[in-house]
Write a protein that holds these residues in place. Structure first.
Motif, short mmCIF file in Angstrom:
data_model
loop_
_atom_site.label_atom_id
_atom_site.label_comp_id
_atom_site.label_asym_id
_atom_site.label_seq_id
_atom_site.Cartn_x
_atom_site.Cartn_y
_atom_site.Cartn_z
N PRO A 1 13.25 4.02 -4.17
CA PRO A 1 12.21 3.21 -3.53
C PRO A 1 11.06 2.89 -4.48
CG PRO A 1 11.95 5.50 -2.90
CD PRO A 1 13.18 5.44 -3.77
N LEU A 2 11.19 1.80 -5.18
CA LEU A 2 10.16 1.40 -6.14
C LEU A 2 8.90 0.89 -5.45
CD1 LEU A 2 9.57 0.83 -9.21
CD2 LEU A 2 10.28 -1.51 -8.71
N ASP A 3 9.05 0.28 -4.28
CA ASP A 3 7.99 -0.48 -3.62
C ASP A 3 7.95 -0.07 -2.15
OD1 ASP A 3 7.51 -2.83 -1.71
OD2 ASP A 3 6.82 -3.78 -3.55
N ALA A 4 6.78 0.25 -1.63
CA ALA A 4 6.62 0.61 -0.22
C ALA A 4 5.84 -0.47 0.51
CB ALA A 4 5.91 1.95 -0.08
N ALA A 5 6.31 -0.81 1.69
CA ALA A 5 5.62 -1.81 2.51
C ALA A 5 6.06 -1.65 3.95
CB ALA A 5 5.94 -3.23 2.04
N GLY B 1 2.84 -6.37 4.66
CA GLY B 1 1.66 -6.34 3.82
C GLY B 1 1.97 -6.66 2.37
N TYR B 2 1.18 -7.51 1.78
CA TYR B 2 1.27 -7.88 0.37
C TYR B 2 -0.09 -7.62 -0.27
CZ TYR B 2 5.74 -10.36 0.82
OH TYR B 2 7.07 -10.67 1.01
N VAL B 3 -0.14 -6.64 -1.15
CA VAL B 3 -1.40 -6.28 -1.78
C VAL B 3 -2.01 -7.46 -2.54
CG1 VAL B 3 -0.30 -5.42 -3.89
CG2 VAL B 3 -2.54 -4.53 -3.20
N GLN C 1 -1.20 -2.54 -11.73
CA GLN C 1 -1.84 -3.42 -12.71
C GLN C 1 -1.00 -4.66 -13.01
OE1 GLN C 1 -2.48 -0.72 -15.98
NE2 GLN C 1 -3.95 0.51 -14.83
N GLN C 2 0.29 -4.61 -12.66
CA GLN C 2 1.19 -5.74 -12.88
C GLN C 2 1.59 -6.41 -11.56
OE1 GLN C 2 2.00 -6.79 -15.92
NE2 GLN C 2 0.93 -5.13 -16.95
N ASP C 3 0.68 -6.42 -10.60
CA ASP C 3 0.89 -7.11 -9.31
C ASP C 3 1.88 -6.42 -8.39
OD1 ASP C 3 -0.83 -9.31 -10.08
OD2 ASP C 3 0.84 -10.06 -11.29
N GLY C 4 2.29 -5.18 -8.72
CA GLY C 4 3.27 -4.49 -7.90
C GLY C 4 2.63 -3.70 -6.77
N GLN C 5 3.48 -3.21 -5.89
CA GLN C 5 3.05 -2.45 -4.72
C GLN C 5 3.79 -1.12 -4.75
OE1 GLN C 5 2.11 -4.85 -1.30
NE2 GLN C 5 3.21 -3.46 0.04
N GLY D 1 -9.17 -2.12 -1.08
CA GLY D 1 -8.90 -1.06 -0.11
C GLY D 1 -7.61 -1.23 0.67
N PHE D 2 -6.72 -2.10 0.17
CA PHE D 2 -5.48 -2.41 0.89
C PHE D 2 -4.69 -1.15 1.25
CE2 PHE D 2 -0.87 -2.93 0.54
CZ PHE D 2 -0.61 -3.89 1.49
#
Length: 372
Positions: free
Chosen positions: A110-114, A225-227, A287-291, A309-310
């Motif tokens: 799981p690289l990305d949580a949303a 959600g998209y940071v 820092q590279q637009d990731g979540q 504060g996302f």
């Protein structure tokens, strides 16, 4: 540079691509190129076809049953030790790793949580509603739209059912408790006004862009959600709660799966470990637009300051998130059920015939007694 030339596939949004591409560009001793495909392809394209063409595939958890049936992914247990997997299980936000566990194995990292949260236009709304019971009256005085495009009608329905008290106990042969489903349908029907009708084709990226630009939508109560939008005028809050403060939301996020065509090397495994490490999750990826997926990143003060504060505003929703059906056939069910539900809401149809059809579709695409 020696070794295999790896190809990966991710989705064409800065959140899905930028960190992976930047990480591959600086991975010494590893040749890795990331291709992109649209969000809709990411949500619906057959996983077996993608794994036949790529070494690494970014996927979401409803694909795992299909992947197991197609025998196209390498179990994470065959790549990493039990202690490492247990460490990731304890570190990720919510059920992000558990979502990829199916048939006794994990099938992606799981690289990305949303998950689905509430999004609103900061200029228009100072304090968004906290509960579903407040939403119909709130929508009388504010520009509220539901997210209904693609699979999102049925995903929102599942989330509202969860907030109202539905417990998805596996294995299960019925899709929803009928009394709760009627209540959820009534809430969605009450919010399917003219604004929702105009926004019916907007995927979450397009919906958040419309909120950002002030194009008539001031609040969406459930949207992934998209940071990336949190510093562009879009506020995020926990998903609306049901009775007793119960948050209902259906997990999203993405994982990296290793296809069976992949020639696994120590360099590749080292790169995947690096992507999942706490310093990278708390630094490089945001820092590279990731979540990021790790809880420490969601709790990190510097990460939250940089993103409006996302993460702190929505962590409780991620921690409480529900899983989607993941059996082989889940994607087909999700597509058909969302199409049926969306049309019914837009047509103002009565609840019970629609709910009957959703149960028929669930049984059609979910063999009785099969793992959910």
């Amino acid at each position: 540079m020696s070794g295999p030339e790896y190809r990966g596939l991710t989705w064409d949004h800065p959140r899905g691509h930028n960190a992976l591409a930047a990480a591959a560009a600086q991975a010494g001793g590893l040749s890795l190129t990331w291709d992109k495909h649209p969000l809709e392809g990411f949500e619906s394209h057959p996983i077996g076809d993608l794994c036949a063409r790529y070494d690494l595939v970014v996927l979401d958890h409803p694909h795992v049953g299909e992947a197991v049936a197609a025998d196209c992914l390498v179990p994470i247990e065959d790549l990493f030790g039990a202690d490492e997997i247990a460490g990731w299980r304890n570190a990720v936000a919510g059920p992000s790793l558990a979502s990829y566990h199916y048939a006794g194995r994990h099938w992606a990292l799981p690289l990305d949580a949303a998950t689905q949260v509430m999004a609103y236009r900061r200029e228009a709304i100072a304090l968004p509603p906290l509960e579903w019971a407040q939403l119909p009256a709130f929508a009388e005085d504010h520009a509220v739209a539901l997210s209904l495009a693609g699979p999102h009608a049925i995903l929102s329905f599942q989330s509202i059912c969860g907030a109202l008290g539905f417990e998805a106990v596996a294995p299960r042969d019925a899709f929803m408790d009928r009394a709760i489903a009627r209540e959820a349908y009534a809430l969605m029907a009450a919010l399917t006004g003219e604004l929702t009708r105009r926004a019916q084709a907007l995927n979450p990226i397009a919906m958040l862009g419309a909120i950002e630009r002030g194009e008539g939508i001031d609040l969406c109560p459930l949207i992934y959600g998209y940071v990336n939008y949190a510093t562009r005028g879009v506020g995020f809050a926990n998903a609306p709660a049901g009775p007793g403060g119960r948050i209902g939301s259906t997990l999203g996020g993405t994982g990296i799966g290793v296809s069976k065509r992949c020639q696994v090397t120590p360099a590749l495994l080292g790169h995947l470990r690096w992507l999942m490490s706490e310093p990278v999750q708390c630094g490089f990826i945001p820092q590279q637009d990731g979540q990021p997926a790790l809880r420490p990143a969601w709790q990190d003060d510097a990460v939250n300051i940089a993103t409006g504060g996302f993460f702190a505003a929505t962590l409780a929703t991620v921690e409480a998130a529900l899983l989607r059906p993941r059996h082989d056939g889940a994607i087909a069910f999700q597509t058909a059920a969302s199409t049926r539900l969306r049309a019914a809401l837009l047509d103002g149809a009565a609840a019970d015939p629609v709910l009957d059809d959703l149960e028929i579709l669930y049984r059609m695409h979910h063999p009785a007694g099969a793992e959910t």
